[in-house]
Design a protein around this motif. Structure first.
Motif: not given
Length: 382
Positions: A84-91
């Motif tokens: 979830l951390r990898e997908v939640g902070f995208q540009t």
């Protein structure tokens, strides 16, 4: 002298009137209200979903005696937090929402399948229910952010993507939906990111990501350490048994020293053997922990380096964009100023010429017409 003062006054008025040209305004396009809400709601969702999974996994670990199920509970909360951390902070806020949506549905689908049944035993319905709550929440968030037509189209896109890219284990490896989303909307990759937002919005997103990464990294280290100790067969009960054994050995040693001093040497030998076994086990565990924490520290260093590179790239990009904007603005300002100056010069020249015409030619004209009038009067008298 009067002409010079008049020229200076007129020129000053025009220059001060044109000072509005010197205002510097950045043309960096901010995120829309929908995009900003999507970013904030998605980031809140990943925090809430991770917390729900953490509570559920801790309940299983505390209540379950089967070590394999405990290990799977640890893996469940660890991989959920990481994914979830990898997908939640995208540009792109919308891509972050879609990836979190697709990942949540994929996790629910896998955990409800027969492949996941042996992983949690009788806790399977509980795990499925928590995953379903997470999937329902992200769908509810998407519905509140999107129009009805857009939500239906994206729901179909996400469901098809999940069916074509299923999850096969607790590693929760997720393929980004980016390419599928861009292809479905006929958006070239070069035009996918229209804006990253203003500098303040970018910095706020970076700060939120840094805070969440720091908190989640601490949890990961703790959970990995607990899992490693359990794999070594060490838990709170085992440590308590070791300490009880040490207390018993010390009591025997004291009793033996008081009653039968001749048996003291044997008791010391026995105590030394117990202590040697304890410290040997602790030494092995400490060495394993050192290797583990060295690996984790290297991972953290890599994460920090990657974040620093991304941050430096962001600042460089913003600086380049601002420099280009300033160059364009300066050029436009100079062009506008020169246009105004040309107009001022033309106006001043016109008034100067008019002034000289009035000053130089008006007396001659008045003399000429006065002479003619006198001449006509004289002719009439003659």
């Amino acid at each position: 002298m009067k002409i010079r003062i008049l020229l200076i006054t007129i020129l000053s008025l025009f220059i001060f009137q044109s000072c509005s040209l010197l205002k510097i305004e950045s043309t960096q396009e901010p995120l829309t209200r929908s995009q900003l809400n999507s970013r904030l709601i998605t980031q809140k969702y990943i925090a809430d979903a991770s917390e729900r999974v953490e509570w559920a996994a801790d309940s299983i670990i505390y209540e379950e005696s089967d070590f394999e199920i405990q290990k799977n509970a640890y893996r469940w909360k660890l991989k959920t937090l990481t994914s979830l951390r990898e997908v939640g902070f995208q540009t792109m806020p919308q891509l972050a929402l879609l990836d979190a949506w697709a990942l949540s549905v994929s996790m629910e689908t896998f955990l409800a399948s027969e492949k996941a049944t042996p992983l949690f035993g009788e806790w399977q319905p509980y795990v499925v229910n928590v995953s379903k709550v997470n999937a329902v929440e992200i769908q509810k968030n998407a519905k509140s952010l999107l129009s009805e037509k857009e939500y239906k189209n994206l729901e179909k896109l996400v469901n098809n993507f999940v069916a074509e890219n299923p999850i096969y284990g607790l590693n929760f490896k997720h393929k980004s939906i980016r390419e599928t989303y861009l292809a479905s909307n006929n958006i070239p990759d070069s035009l996918a990111v229209q804006t990253v937002g203003t500098l303040s919005e970018v910095m706020t997103n970076f700060s939120n990501r840094l805070v969440y990464t720091s908190e989640s990294t601490g949890k990961q280290l703790q959970w990995n350490a607990e899992l490693m100790l359990r794999e070594q067969g060490i838990d709170s009960a085992s440590l308590q048994r070791v300490f009880n054994s040490m207390d018993s050995s010390l009591d025997r040693l004291v009793t033996t020293a008081e009653t039968t001093p001749e048996m003291l040497e044997q008791s010391i030998v026995d105590f030394r053997a117990d202590m040697q076994q304890l410290f040997l086990g602790l030494h092995n565990d400490i060495e394993s922990s050192k290797v583990f924490f060295s690996t984790e520290r290297a991972s953290i260093d890599t994460i920090i380096l990657r974040e620093r590179i991304a941050f430096d790239s962001l600042i460089l990009r913003e600086r380049t964009a601002l420099s280009e904007e300033v160059n364009v603005l300066v050029k436009e300002t100079i062009d506008e100023t020169m246009t105004h100056v040309k107009g001022i010069i033309r106006s001043v020249l016109f008034f100067v010429i008019l002034f000289f015409v009035i000053i130089l030619f008006l007396p001659f004209l008045l003399g000429y017409f006065t002479g003619r009038i006198f001449q006509k009067s004289k002719n009439k008298k003659d």
